[in-house]
Motif scaffolding. Sequence first.
Motif, PDB file in Angstrom:
ATOM      1  N   GLU A 130       0.825  -1.205   0.000  1.00  0.00           N
ATOM      2  CA  GLU A 130       0.000   0.000   0.000  1.00  0.00           C
ATOM      3  C   GLU A 130       0.859   1.255   0.000  1.00  0.00           C
ATOM      4  O   GLU A 130       0.568   2.227  -0.703  1.00  0.00           O
ATOM      5  CB  GLU A 130      -0.927  -0.003   1.218  1.00  0.00           C
ATOM      6  CG  GLU A 130      -2.018  -1.050   1.149  1.00  0.00           C
ATOM      7  CD  GLU A 130      -2.846  -1.097   2.422  1.00  0.00           C
ATOM      8  OE1 GLU A 130      -4.017  -0.679   2.364  1.00  0.00           O
ATOM      9  OE2 GLU A 130      -2.327  -1.538   3.456  1.00  0.00           O
ATOM     10  N   ASN A 134       1.100   4.269  -2.931  1.00  0.00           N
ATOM     11  CA  ASN A 134       1.008   5.703  -2.658  1.00  0.00           C
ATOM     12  C   ASN A 134       2.216   6.440  -3.216  1.00  0.00           C
ATOM     13  O   ASN A 134       2.095   7.539  -3.775  1.00  0.00           O
ATOM     14  CB  ASN A 134       0.887   5.954  -1.151  1.00  0.00           C
ATOM     15  CG  ASN A 134      -0.479   5.612  -0.610  1.00  0.00           C
ATOM     16  OD1 ASN A 134      -1.464   5.606  -1.346  1.00  0.00           O
ATOM     17  ND2 ASN A 134      -0.557   5.317   0.672  1.00  0.00           N
ATOM     18  N   ILE A 146       3.696  -5.003  -5.787  1.00  0.00           N
ATOM     19  CA  ILE A 146       2.488  -5.093  -4.968  1.00  0.00           C
ATOM     20  C   ILE A 146       1.950  -6.522  -4.992  1.00  0.00           C
ATOM     21  O   ILE A 146       2.411  -7.356  -5.784  1.00  0.00           O
ATOM     22  CB  ILE A 146       1.396  -4.127  -5.476  1.00  0.00           C
ATOM     23  CG1 ILE A 146       0.989  -4.492  -6.916  1.00  0.00           C
ATOM     24  CG2 ILE A 146       1.895  -2.687  -5.416  1.00  0.00           C
ATOM     25  CD1 ILE A 146      -0.188  -3.691  -7.448  1.00  0.00           C
ATOM     26  N   ASN A 150      -3.015  -6.997  -0.485  1.00  0.00           N
ATOM     27  CA  ASN A 150      -2.968  -5.636   0.038  1.00  0.00           C
ATOM     28  C   ASN A 150      -3.524  -4.605  -0.938  1.00  0.00           C
ATOM     29  O   ASN A 150      -4.067  -3.587  -0.530  1.00  0.00           O
ATOM     30  CB  ASN A 150      -1.524  -5.253   0.375  1.00  0.00           C
ATOM     31  CG  ASN A 150      -1.029  -5.937   1.634  1.00  0.00           C
ATOM     32  OD1 ASN A 150      -1.300  -5.496   2.733  1.00  0.00           O
ATOM     33  ND2 ASN A 150      -0.299  -7.034   1.473  1.00  0.00           N
ATOM     34  N   VAL A 151      -3.370  -4.865  -2.232  1.00  0.00           N
ATOM     35  CA  VAL A 151      -3.822  -3.916  -3.253  1.00  0.00           C
ATOM     36  C   VAL A 151      -4.668  -4.673  -4.268  1.00  0.00           C
ATOM     37  O   VAL A 151      -4.168  -5.107  -5.308  1.00  0.00           O
ATOM     38  CB  VAL A 151      -2.630  -3.232  -3.955  1.00  0.00           C
ATOM     39  CG1 VAL A 151      -3.122  -2.150  -4.912  1.00  0.00           C
ATOM     40  CG2 VAL A 151      -1.663  -2.626  -2.938  1.00  0.00           C
ATOM     41  N   SER A 202       2.040  -5.499   7.974  1.00  0.00           N
ATOM     42  CA  SER A 202       0.840  -5.339   7.149  1.00  0.00           C
ATOM     43  C   SER A 202      -0.388  -5.742   7.954  1.00  0.00           C
ATOM     44  O   SER A 202      -0.523  -6.894   8.355  1.00  0.00           O
ATOM     45  CB  SER A 202       0.925  -6.200   5.881  1.00  0.00           C
ATOM     46  OG  SER A 202      -0.319  -6.256   5.219  1.00  0.00           O
ATOM     47  N   THR A 204      -3.238  -6.016   6.772  1.00  0.00           N
ATOM     48  CA  THR A 204      -4.020  -6.904   5.900  1.00  0.00           C
ATOM     49  C   THR A 204      -3.680  -8.368   6.184  1.00  0.00           C
ATOM     50  O   THR A 204      -4.561  -9.221   6.268  1.00  0.00           O
ATOM     51  CB  THR A 204      -3.740  -6.591   4.425  1.00  0.00           C
ATOM     52  OG1 THR A 204      -4.085  -5.233   4.154  1.00  0.00           O
ATOM     53  CG2 THR A 204      -4.556  -7.498   3.510  1.00  0.00           C
TER      54      THR A 204
END
Length: 299
Positions: A130, A134, A146, A150-151, A202, A204
């Motif tokens: 994440e 960004n 990634i 998470n994404v 994380s 997540t």
Amino acid sequence: MDINKLGALRELAVRKTMAAVAEALHVSPSAVSQQISMLEQELSIDLIERRGRGVELTIAGRKLVETANRIFEELESARADMAELKKVVAGDIRVAAFPSVAAALMPKAIKRLHASYPMLEVLFEEMEPEEGMNALRSWQTDIAIIDDLNVPAGLLDPGIEITPLIEDVFDVMMSPDHRLAGLEQVTWADLEHELWVMDTASSTYTRMLTDACQRSGYSPKIMARCKGYEVTSALIREGCAIAIVPGLRSRFDMQGVRVCRLVPEIRRRISIAYRRGEKKSPALQVFIRCLKEHAQAFQ
């Protein structure tokens, strides 16, 4: 309008606070605030409004960020076009990747690129998925590694393109004399009465593992929360706890630990993300090609 002021506003749209923008741009918070104020004075309209400790963009601010995004995309596309015409692989390429994939793939990829393209410099920074996204959105990195946990693909910006890299399956790591160490595979139910080490880098992953345990009828007994693999592996070696770790991570530093397959499995898809306008950049192309070749050999 100054491109640097537009860049500061774009950062603010993503990071929400002057302090976070200042850290990303390596300037002081007052300098960021001054840039935004000067932009507001130039346009004679409010672009931000205070909300507690952070800020929110006004309608005008959001509209200007949309325009700024298009401007930056065109600039990056122009740079890529010029680089493609020169056919020279040179300059800097900034890469953000999370620890497990970085440890598995980045060192050999960087070494090979340095040998093949001495005018290309890879600048690496460790970031969770994440955070990397960004940084990619705000032009702080050129590539973000990634994963789909998470994404999720549905949350990607239209201006971001992804290339599949590798699939990874999570394993159970324990001490060699653990009661389950003799098994080739371990079920979630087998872990009900274990003490756990949880990687908190994380949120997540923490939520995903907790949910998986609860589907098996229990909540994990977490005895330690760690942000890095070093402490996690030390606790496991001493028999203090078990941990669920990515397969990419469990292939390193295996001395004194036992790794078993986890069933039902948790699988994640890892991808390379980059801005669509830079797709033709020779540096981007050679980096992606090199990383994919190493990923295929690793898999």
